[in-house]
Design a protein around this motif. Structure first.
Motif, PDB file in Angstrom:
ATOM      1  N   GLY A   1      28.054  11.263   0.259  1.00 14.89           N
ATOM      2  CA  GLY A   1      29.152  11.455  -1.032  1.00 14.89           C
ATOM      3  C   GLY A   1      30.560  11.874  -0.707  1.00 14.89           C
ATOM      4  N   ALA A   2      30.780  11.768   0.761  1.00 13.00           N
ATOM      5  CA  ALA A   2      32.320  11.871   1.341  1.00 13.00           C
ATOM      6  C   ALA A   2      33.168  10.690   1.583  1.00 13.00           C
ATOM      7  N   GLU A   3      34.186  11.112   1.526  1.00 11.80           N
ATOM      8  CA  GLU A   3      35.383  10.098   1.900  1.00 11.80           C
ATOM      9  C   GLU A   3      35.691  10.285   3.266  1.00 11.80           C
ATOM     10  N   VAL A   4      36.146   9.127   4.005  1.00  7.76           N
ATOM     11  CA  VAL A   4      36.548   9.565   5.378  1.00  7.76           C
ATOM     12  C   VAL A   4      37.730   8.581   5.948  1.00  7.76           C
ATOM     13  N   LEU A   5      38.545   8.907   6.777  1.00 10.29           N
ATOM     14  CA  LEU A   5      39.699   8.350   7.309  1.00 10.29           C
ATOM     15  C   LEU A   5      39.391   8.200   8.835  1.00 10.29           C
ATOM     16  N   PHE A   6      39.481   7.142   9.465  1.00 10.26           N
ATOM     17  CA  PHE A   6      39.465   6.979  11.090  1.00 10.26           C
ATOM     18  C   PHE A   6      40.783   6.543  11.575  1.00 10.26           C
ATOM     19  N   VAL A   7      41.172   7.227  12.667  1.00 16.25           N
ATOM     20  CA  VAL A   7      42.139   6.658  13.483  1.00 16.25           C
ATOM     21  C   VAL A   7      41.619   6.257  14.726  1.00 16.25           C
ATOM     22  N   ASP A   8      41.560   4.884  14.995  1.00 12.81           N
ATOM     23  CA  ASP A   8      41.062   4.598  16.513  1.00 12.81           C
ATOM     24  C   ASP A   8      42.028   4.584  17.546  1.00 12.81           C
ATOM     25  N   GLU A   9      41.426   4.408  18.784  1.00 13.10           N
ATOM     26  CA  GLU A   9      42.098   4.695  19.830  1.00 13.10           C
ATOM     27  C   GLU A   9      43.513   4.030  20.096  1.00 13.10           C
ATOM     28  N   GLU A  10      43.562   2.709  19.215  1.00 12.83           N
ATOM     29  CA  GLU A  10      44.807   2.111  19.311  1.00 12.83           C
ATOM     30  C   GLU A  10      45.571   2.395  18.073  1.00 12.83           C
ATOM     31  N   GLY A  11      45.414   3.389  17.204  1.00 11.83           N
ATOM     32  CA  GLY A  11      46.251   4.031  16.356  1.00 11.83           C
ATOM     33  C   GLY A  11      45.814   3.103  15.070  1.00 11.83           C
ATOM     34  N   ASN A  12      45.140   2.302  14.721  1.00 14.22           N
ATOM     35  CA  ASN A  12      44.695   1.758  13.585  1.00 14.22           C
ATOM     36  C   ASN A  12      43.905   2.655  12.836  1.00 14.22           C
ATOM     37  N   ILE A  13      44.293   2.435  11.350  1.00 13.75           N
ATOM     38  CA  ILE A  13      43.637   3.430  10.263  1.00 13.75           C
ATOM     39  C   ILE A  13      42.579   2.754   9.564  1.00 13.75           C
ATOM     40  N   PHE A  14      41.462   3.330   9.287  1.00 16.79           N
ATOM     41  CA  PHE A  14      40.415   2.637   8.544  1.00 16.79           C
ATOM     42  C   PHE A  14      40.141   3.742   7.277  1.00 16.79           C
ATOM     43  N   LEU A  15      40.183   3.353   6.261  1.00 20.12           N
ATOM     44  CA  LEU A  15      39.789   4.297   5.127  1.00 20.12           C
ATOM     45  C   LEU A  15      38.541   4.011   4.294  1.00 20.12           C
ATOM     46  N   SER A  16      37.723   4.895   3.734  1.00 17.30           N
ATOM     47  CA  SER A  16      36.723   4.395   2.987  1.00 17.30           C
ATOM     48  C   SER A  16      37.322   4.403   1.442  1.00 17.30           C
ATOM     49  N   GLU A  17      36.701   3.587   0.695  1.00 17.30           N
ATOM     50  CA  GLU A  17      37.200   2.915  -0.615  1.00 17.30           C
ATOM     51  C   GLU A  17      38.046   4.241  -1.517  1.00 17.30           C
ATOM     52  N   GLY A  18      37.192   5.390  -1.588  1.00 20.22           N
ATOM     53  CA  GLY A  18      37.839   6.288  -2.270  1.00 20.22           C
ATOM     54  C   GLY A  18      39.130   6.940  -1.834  1.00 20.22           C
ATOM     55  N   LEU A  19      39.623   6.769  -0.696  1.00 24.84           N
ATOM     56  CA  LEU A  19      40.884   7.161  -0.344  1.00 24.84           C
ATOM     57  C   LEU A  19      42.085   6.320  -0.387  1.00 24.84           C
ATOM     58  N   GLU A  20      41.726   4.943  -1.097  1.00 23.50           N
ATOM     59  CA  GLU A  20      42.714   3.974  -1.068  1.00 23.50           C
ATOM     60  C   GLU A  20      43.499   4.356  -2.368  1.00 23.50           C
ATOM     61  N   GLY A  21      44.780   4.514  -2.131  1.00 25.19           N
ATOM     62  CA  GLY A  21      45.470   5.011  -3.310  1.00 25.19           C
ATOM     63  C   GLY A  21      45.905   6.459  -3.294  1.00 25.19           C
ATOM     64  N   ILE A  22      45.187   7.158  -2.337  1.00 22.99           N
ATOM     65  CA  ILE A  22      45.220   8.660  -2.125  1.00 22.99           C
ATOM     66  C   ILE A  22      46.032   8.931  -0.869  1.00 22.99           C
ATOM     67  N   PHE A  23      45.700   8.116   0.104  1.00 19.58           N
ATOM     68  CA  PHE A  23      46.363   8.169   1.409  1.00 19.58           C
ATOM     69  C   PHE A  23      47.563   7.295   1.549  1.00 19.58           C
ATOM     70  N   ARG A  24      48.692   8.099   1.907  1.00 12.39           N
ATOM     71  CA  ARG A  24      50.050   7.330   1.966  1.00 12.39           C
ATOM     72  C   ARG A  24      50.479   7.363   3.516  1.00 12.39           C
ATOM     73  N   ARG A  25      50.825   6.290   4.012  1.00 14.55           N
ATOM     74  CA  ARG A  25      51.221   6.452   5.289  1.00 14.55           C
ATOM     75  C   ARG A  25      52.659   6.839   5.348  1.00 14.55           C
ATOM     76  N   MET A  26      53.043   7.581   6.467  1.00 14.22           N
ATOM     77  CA  MET A  26      54.502   7.733   6.571  1.00 14.22           C
ATOM     78  C   MET A  26      55.275   6.757   6.685  1.00 14.22           C
ATOM     79  N   GLU A  27      56.511   6.424   6.252  1.00  9.24           N
ATOM     80  CA  GLU A  27      57.421   5.715   6.605  1.00  9.24           C
ATOM     81  C   GLU A  27      57.865   5.720   8.067  1.00  9.24           C
ATOM     82  N   GLU A  28      57.865   4.648   8.845  1.00 13.80           N
ATOM     83  CA  GLU A  28      58.123   4.498  10.377  1.00 13.80           C
ATOM     84  C   GLU A  28      59.483   5.161  10.314  1.00 13.80           C
TER      85      GLU A  28
END
Ligand code: AMP
Ligand code: MG
Length: 340
Positions: free
Chosen positions: A313-340
């Motif tokens: 029942g946990a939510e998770v955010l992955f950053v892969d070696e290329e810097g891509n971000i993957f979120l579990s559904e529950g974190l969508e709308g909760i995680f906000r990416r920093m503006e470049e």
């Protein structure tokens, strides 16, 4: 019945009105502190109508490390277990019993990717000490040493029964992958008995958000960019009590001939884990689980890690070696990416 004098009743009413008025006007005050404990940085912001509790919270973390969790400190509960539970049942405190049950469950469910019995292997690599600036010459263990240490590891070599733990000969507990999350749980329990109405406290890579800010706005928890640790990748916007833990290959490592040897080991190989990830952040309602799962997910990689987190029942955010971000559904709308 004797009648109560009017003046007496009036003064009681006045007192009541005064106490309600002053009670209402007491606004929480914020206190902040930065300390070192558990070999890491502790940052605290608390809001309270009571006194500054930040010193007590740091002390609680120090006590937890010295009295219970550190396998390096002689006399701690884990150090004593590592000595005395070799083939013989050793009694556990109630809290550590509950915690070891949870850690065994994560070890089992992750197929051993997380393993709380890696003491021989982590002691052999000793990345934490080798990563210190004055550590001297770096030593990569030999294949023979690694295979010997692996023979002395494995959660299936631990029996938890009737409040006692028994280890097979040679097996050593290392709770390093869950200790900071356990600290956050213990802090959460402590806060419930205080006047603190809101807090955000980080113990290294594990963070606890608690209660609310006086202005009611959500807590903002920063996620470090593993590709450039001087900046944030983004923030998680959270309301109420949450436990957030990050595991990354940038936290503690040594580099030899261009190869990074970091502190998260794959129990399948005995070497630092390489699952295509730079970092994993887990959000859930338990500190110990968020911390153990972040380590487990780092070892397992994105797809298996996502499945494991959802099992708990946990939510998770992955950053892969290329810097891509993957979120579990529950974190969508909760995680906000920093503006470049
Ligand atoms: P964390 O930073 O929470 O991912 O925890 C890393 C620490 O946990 C290391 O410094 C080791 O002491 C220990 N550790 C390393 N690999 C593992 C693993 N696969 N399972 C459990 N503990 C580990
Ligand atoms: Mg962890």
């Amino acid at each position: 019945m004797k009648s109560v004098p009017k003046i007496f009743i009036k003064s009681i009413v006045l007192l009541l009105v005064l106490s309600i008025l002053t009670g209402c006007s007491r606004q929480p005050v914020s206190y902040t502190a930065a300390d070192i404990a558990m070999g890491t940085v502790i940052n605290q912001t608390i809001y309270t109508v009571g006194e500054d509790e930040t010193g007590n919270i740091t002390e609680l973390i120090r006590r937890l490390e010295e009295d219970t969790l550190s396998w390096r400190i002689p006399g701690s509960e884990v150090a004593r277990i590592n000595l005395s539970a070799q083939g013989t049942p050793a009694g556990l405190s109630e809290e550590l019993w509950e915690e070891l049950l949870l850690l065994k469950a994560v070890s089992e469910q992750s197929g051993g990717a997380f393993d709380f019995t890696l003491g021989s292997l982590t002691g052999l690599w000793n990345i934490d000490a080798q990563a210190l600036p004055d550590a001297g010459e770096i030593r990569i263990p030999t294949e023979e040493e690694i295979s010997l240490a692996l023979n002395r590891s494995g959660y299936e070599k631990v029996v938890l029964e009737d409040g006692c733990v028994t280890l097979e000969e040679g097996v050593r507990l290392d709770l390093g992958a869950a200790g900071k999350g356990i600290a956050c749980d213990r802090i959460g329990d402590y806060l419930r008995g205080t006047d603190i109405s809101g807090a955000v406290i980080s113990v290294g890579g594990s963070v606890l958000t608690y209660g609310e800010k006086p202005d009611g706005s959500p807590w903002q928890v920063g996620i470090i960019d593993p590709g450039d640790t001087s900046r944030l990748l983004g923030t998680l916007s959270l309301t109420g009590e949450w436990y957030i833990s990050t595991s990354g290959d940038y936290e503690r490592y040594v580099e030899v001939e261009g190869i990074r040897y970091h502190h998260i080991l794959d129990p399948a190989s005995g070497y630092p884990a390489h699952s295509g990830l730079h970092s994993v952040t887990v959000v859930c309602d338990s500190g110990i689980l968020s911390d153990a799962l972040s380590t487990a997910c780092f070892v397992l990689g994105k797809d298996e890690g996502m499945a494991l987190a959802s099992l708990f029942g946990a939510e998770v955010l992955f950053v892969d070696e290329e810097g891509n971000i993957f979120l579990s559904e529950g974190l969508e709308g909760i995680f906000r990416r920093m503006e470049e």
